[in-house]
Every structure is written in C-alpha cells, then in structure tokens.
Design a protein around this motif. Structure first.
Motif, PDB file in Angstrom:
ATOM      1  N   LEU A 225       0.885  -1.163   0.000  1.00  0.00           N
ATOM      2  CA  LEU A 225       0.000   0.000   0.000  1.00  0.00           C
ATOM      3  C   LEU A 225       0.923   1.213   0.000  1.00  0.00           C
ATOM      4  N   GLY A 226       1.399   1.603  -1.163  1.00  0.00           N
ATOM      5  CA  GLY A 226       2.394   2.664  -1.136  1.00  0.00           C
ATOM      6  C   GLY A 226       2.831   3.121  -2.501  1.00  0.00           C
ATOM      7  N   ARG A 227       3.985   3.792  -2.500  1.00  0.00           N
ATOM      8  CA  ARG A 227       4.478   4.467  -3.685  1.00  0.00           C
ATOM      9  C   ARG A 227       5.665   3.738  -4.290  1.00  0.00           C
ATOM     10  N   ILE A 228       6.137   4.280  -5.383  1.00  0.00           N
ATOM     11  CA  ILE A 228       7.168   3.619  -6.170  1.00  0.00           C
ATOM     12  C   ILE A 228       8.489   3.508  -5.416  1.00  0.00           C
ATOM     13  N   ASP A 229       8.798   4.435  -4.506  1.00  0.00           N
ATOM     14  CA  ASP A 229      10.053   4.354  -3.754  1.00  0.00           C
ATOM     15  C   ASP A 229      10.117   3.060  -2.944  1.00  0.00           C
ATOM     16  N   LEU A 230       9.008   2.685  -2.328  1.00  0.00           N
ATOM     17  CA  LEU A 230       8.956   1.463  -1.529  1.00  0.00           C
ATOM     18  C   LEU A 230       9.064   0.235  -2.414  1.00  0.00           C
ATOM     19  N   VAL A 231       8.367   0.237  -3.544  1.00  0.00           N
ATOM     20  CA  VAL A 231       8.428  -0.889  -4.481  1.00  0.00           C
ATOM     21  C   VAL A 231       9.853  -1.090  -4.992  1.00  0.00           C
ATOM     22  N   ARG A 232      10.542  -0.002  -5.309  1.00  0.00           N
ATOM     23  CA  ARG A 232      11.909  -0.116  -5.837  1.00  0.00           C
ATOM     24  C   ARG A 232      12.909  -0.540  -4.771  1.00  0.00           C
TER      25      ARG A 232
ATOM     26  N   SER B  47      -6.585   1.440 -11.188  1.00  0.00           N
ATOM     27  CA  SER B  47      -6.280   0.810 -12.475  1.00  0.00           C
ATOM     28  C   SER B  47      -5.420   1.682 -13.378  1.00  0.00           C
ATOM     29  N   ASP B  48      -5.437   3.017 -13.160  1.00  0.00           N
ATOM     30  CA  ASP B  48      -4.667   3.907 -14.021  1.00  0.00           C
ATOM     31  C   ASP B  48      -3.383   4.400 -13.349  1.00  0.00           C
ATOM     32  N   ASP B  49      -3.002   3.809 -12.214  1.00  0.00           N
ATOM     33  CA  ASP B  49      -1.788   4.229 -11.507  1.00  0.00           C
ATOM     34  C   ASP B  49      -0.560   3.708 -12.255  1.00  0.00           C
ATOM     35  N   PRO B  50       0.382   4.601 -12.654  1.00  0.00           N
ATOM     36  CA  PRO B  50       1.570   4.145 -13.395  1.00  0.00           C
ATOM     37  C   PRO B  50       2.439   3.153 -12.633  1.00  0.00           C
ATOM     38  N   ILE B  51       2.278   3.050 -11.310  1.00  0.00           N
ATOM     39  CA  ILE B  51       3.097   2.122 -10.535  1.00  0.00           C
ATOM     40  C   ILE B  51       2.924   0.687 -11.020  1.00  0.00           C
ATOM     41  N   ARG B  52       1.774   0.382 -11.609  1.00  0.00           N
ATOM     42  CA  ARG B  52       1.504  -0.979 -12.064  1.00  0.00           C
ATOM     43  C   ARG B  52       2.461  -1.406 -13.177  1.00  0.00           C
ATOM     44  N   HIS B  53       3.140  -0.438 -13.815  1.00  0.00           N
ATOM     45  CA  HIS B  53       4.049  -0.757 -14.918  1.00  0.00           C
ATOM     46  C   HIS B  53       5.490  -0.966 -14.462  1.00  0.00           C
ATOM     47  N   SER B  54       5.750  -0.861 -13.179  1.00  0.00           N
ATOM     48  CA  SER B  54       7.097  -1.121 -12.674  1.00  0.00           C
ATOM     49  C   SER B  54       7.484  -2.574 -12.935  1.00  0.00           C
TER      50      SER B  54
ATOM     51  N   GLY C 171      13.672  11.218  -8.273  1.00  0.00           N
ATOM     52  CA  GLY C 171      12.223  11.179  -8.139  1.00  0.00           C
ATOM     53  C   GLY C 171      11.627   9.949  -8.788  1.00  0.00           C
ATOM     54  N   ALA C 172      10.635  10.172  -9.633  1.00  0.00           N
ATOM     55  CA  ALA C 172       9.906   9.063 -10.249  1.00  0.00           C
ATOM     56  C   ALA C 172      10.723   8.338 -11.306  1.00  0.00           C
ATOM     57  N   PHE C 173      11.706   9.018 -11.926  1.00  0.00           N
ATOM     58  CA  PHE C 173      12.442   8.397 -13.034  1.00  0.00           C
ATOM     59  C   PHE C 173      13.685   7.668 -12.531  1.00  0.00           C
TER      60      PHE C 173
ATOM     61  N   ASP D 164      14.209   1.255 -14.123  1.00  0.00           N
ATOM     62  CA  ASP D 164      12.764   0.993 -14.013  1.00  0.00           C
ATOM     63  C   ASP D 164      12.005   2.195 -14.564  1.00  0.00           C
ATOM     64  N   PRO D 165      12.131   2.449 -15.883  1.00  0.00           N
ATOM     65  CA  PRO D 165      11.617   3.710 -16.442  1.00  0.00           C
ATOM     66  C   PRO D 165      10.131   3.714 -16.745  1.00  0.00           C
ATOM     67  N   ALA D 166       9.481   2.549 -16.849  1.00  0.00           N
ATOM     68  CA  ALA D 166       8.116   2.501 -17.367  1.00  0.00           C
ATOM     69  C   ALA D 166       7.114   3.333 -16.575  1.00  0.00           C
ATOM     70  N   PRO D 167       7.113   3.321 -15.216  1.00  0.00           N
ATOM     71  CA  PRO D 167       6.109   4.137 -14.519  1.00  0.00           C
ATOM     72  C   PRO D 167       6.196   5.616 -14.869  1.00  0.00           C
ATOM     73  N   TYR D 168       7.403   6.152 -14.964  1.00  0.00           N
ATOM     74  CA  TYR D 168       7.568   7.562 -15.303  1.00  0.00           C
ATOM     75  C   TYR D 168       7.115   7.832 -16.742  1.00  0.00           C
ATOM     76  N   VAL D 169       7.547   6.988 -17.679  1.00  0.00           N
ATOM     77  CA  VAL D 169       7.218   7.197 -19.087  1.00  0.00           C
ATOM     78  C   VAL D 169       5.711   7.113 -19.302  1.00  0.00           C
ATOM     79  N   VAL D 170       5.062   6.108 -18.714  1.00  0.00           N
ATOM     80  CA  VAL D 170       3.615   5.959 -18.865  1.00  0.00           C
ATOM     81  C   VAL D 170       2.887   7.156 -18.254  1.00  0.00           C
ATOM     82  N   GLY D 171       3.350   7.600 -17.077  1.00  0.00           N
ATOM     83  CA  GLY D 171       2.720   8.749 -16.447  1.00  0.00           C
ATOM     84  C   GLY D 171       2.814   9.999 -17.296  1.00  0.00           C
ATOM     85  N   ARG D 172       3.983  10.239 -17.874  1.00  0.00           N
ATOM     86  CA  ARG D 172       4.168  11.424 -18.724  1.00  0.00           C
ATOM     87  C   ARG D 172       3.295  11.342 -19.975  1.00  0.00           C
TER      88      ARG D 172
END
Length: 367
Positions: free
Chosen positions: A11-18, A33-40, A346-348, A352-360
C-alpha cells in the motif's frame, strides 16, 4: 530481477516498491487501475484496496504487508485485527500510534518522557496569554492532522508561521472557524536544510535492526515546503538522539524522526513518522534497505547484511528542485551539473523507467 521468496503486498508508492525490488522482492501493489506504478518491472500484480479482504493468500504463509503514507498507515491501524488474519506487518502499538499521529497528544507524551521538542501550547492558551514561556514567532499546526479544512482556511503549507501577537489576532478567526484543534509551537530559527532525520527499524524485541541518517537540502516553498532534494549523512549525534528517542517511546516498527538543529547547537524533535517514507529507496541505495530487513523478519528469512549507510547519496525531485534552486540563486547550468549526479531522481529511474514514461504520456494525452 532474481526473485527472493513470496511477493510483498504494498500500500504505497514507487520508492517502496523499488527498495524491495533491489533486494529481489517483487510487489503486489494496491492501486487504482490507471496508476503508473503498475508498470514497474518489480510489480507482478495489481489489486484494488477492497480486494485485500478476499485476495487469495496462503494461510500457512501469509504475505507481508507494507505501507508508506499516512492514509495507508491509518487504514492498516484501524483494520489491524482483521488484516492480521491474512497478512503479516510491522506496526507500532495502537495506543502509541494514536499519540504519535495526534500532535496535541504527541506533545503531551514528549513532555512526560522529556523528549527535546520545542516549547508549545494550544492556540487558545496562546491567544489568552497563557502560553507560558512560549515566544514568538511560532508555527501553528492542525491536530490531529491536516484535512481540507486547513486549506480552506487559506494555509498552503504544512504549518502556518505567525510572527507576533498582532499577527495571531489577525489569523485567529479563520483558523478557529475550521473547527480543528490548533497547536502553537516555538519556531526554531534556520532554514529547512537544518532539518536532519533519523530512519530506523526497531524489531519486536526492541533491537535496532537497521538505521541511517539524512538531511534536507531544499524544499518548495523554501519554508515548511515539500522536500525537493535530500541527502544521506554520517551523523553520529543524530543516531544517538534518535536511538534515545525511540527507546524512551518504547517504539517498535519503522519510523522517521525529524530533528532541527538550532542556533545553540541543540537538536529539537519536530515529529515522528511511524511508517516508511520517500527516503526508503535512497536509503536502500546507500546500503541500508529497511524494507528488506522488515521483509526478512516477517517471512522468517535471514536478514540481509547490515552495514553503515553511505553518506552523500542524493534524492531529487527534478522539476520542483530546479525551481527551488533558482529561488536560492543557483544558475540552471550549475544546478543541472549537480542534479545529474544524483543517484535517485524522483519518479524516473533508468533501471525501471516505465512508470515515469507511462505517467508522462498519459498527462500529455490528457492535455
């Protein structure tokens, strides 16, 4: 990624996942469903929050559950008994947690334990002249926590600075109209770069299993703003006062303690955040991966080697920090040369670039 054990539920953000991913731990994220974190590349599955109750888990090996926001912390705390039937997680005792999250109760607790917090009083007491030794300028905080009413009062930052009694009389009507409990605390002089942090995981036996220190570099806005640049440090004095504080609190779990170094050389405790934070990933890169240590304890695996964190590892929020640096008088070329050497941007993240690229891309398409 070389996988280690079962995935963690996050239950968290990309920093924790990474941070977990650096230790070979995959994540099942609780996200929209539209959260870019799912693409990590570290995420194997996405579930909705309401599915936590019926997601298939192995009763003989419940998955570990992680969280890194106030909202997630409060959700886990409120539902700890029900969640404990399906997941394993590290969380402070409910009574202590309530005292840490409510600013008024925390200050009362700090006074009882002799913790080095700045002098404080309720705003009502200060307005009546009953603030004791409290001196202006002060900062006003909402208790137990900020919500939409705080912003509706016209306060854009985490706290409100009040210079003198005349200024207090001016802002008091709109603050009282919020209905929030308000705490006034003596302002410790100096910029946000004097805020130092102690990051720690205390295991169930009260042993410090991992720790590191850090310091803010810049925030936006400059005073009481969101962090835009951070750096790990080697600060034995912060470790010492941090350890003493968690020991007095009888704390168990993960926490970030913020101290501000005053002009007199004393460190003042500003707050205790009893959860993972955006420092998680930069701490892991520096050599102290707190989520990986917690994961090992929750799953019964050997802990990863624990070493001293490497000082000088930086995290930046590039766009916001460029503006903050410009406000400080730093030229863009000088800032860019400095920023390119930051280990976490930050996000990039290049690995693991996909969450940032998808978000942009999504933001561009919406525009």
């Amino acid at each position: 990624m070389r996988r280690v054990g079962q995935p963690a539920v996050v239950l968290g953000r990309i920093d924790l996942v990474r941070a977990l991913g650096r230790a070979g731990i995959a994540s099942v994220v609780v996200a929209d469903s539209d959260d870019p974190i799912r693409h990590s590349r570290f995420v194997t599955r996405v579930i909705a929050r309401e599915r936590l109750w019926d997601d298939e888990t192995d009763p003989s090996a419940p998955p570990p559950l992680f969280y890194d926001s106030d909202r997630a912390l409060q959700f886990v705390s409120r539902n700890r008994d029900r969640l404990a039937q399906r997941y394993r997680f590290a969380i402070p005792d409910g009574g202590l947690l309530d005292e840490l999250l409510d600013k008024g109760r925390f200050l009362a607790l700090a006074e009882r334990l002799g913790l080095p917090v700045p002098r404080s009083a309720s705003v009502a007491e200060l307005a009546r002249g009953d603030g004791g030794e409290l001196r202006f300028p002060v900062v006003i905080k909402a208790s137990p926590y900020r919500d939409a009413r705080w912003e509706q009062a016209g306060v854009s930052s985490k706290v409100l600075r009040v210079e003198d009694r005349a200024a207090l009389r001016e802002v008091l009507p709109r603050l009282e109209a919020t209905g929030l409990e308000l705490i006034a605390q003596e302002l410790i002089p100096g910029g946000e770069d004097r805020v130092e942090s102690y990051h720690v995981y205390v295991d169930a036996d009260g042993v410090v299993a991992g720790e590191f220190t850090g310091r803010k570099i810049r925030t936006a806005p400059r005073e009481f703003g969101m962090s835009t640049a951070l750096v790990t440090t080697d600060a034995p004095e912060v470790v010492a006062i941090g350890r003493e504080t968690v020991e007095r609190l009888g704390f168990r779990g993960v926490a970030k303690l913020d101290f501000k170094l005053g002009p007199d050389g004393r460190r003042h405790l500003l707050e205790v955040n009893p959860r993972f934070t955006l420092w998680t990933h930069v701490g892991a890169i520096a050599g102290v991966n707190l989520p990986a240590i917690v994961y090992a304890d929750l799953t019964g695996r050997p802990r990863p080697p624990v070493r001293s964190a490497r000082a000088g590892v930086r995290w930046i929020w590039p766009r916001a920090d460029a503006a903050a640096a410009r406000e400080d008088g730093t030229s863009f070329p000088a800032w860019l040369a400095w920023a390119l050497r930051a280990e976490v941007k930050g996000a990039f993240v290049l690995s693991d670039p996909a969450p940032y690229v998808v978000g942009r891309l999504r933001r561009a398409l919406r525009r």
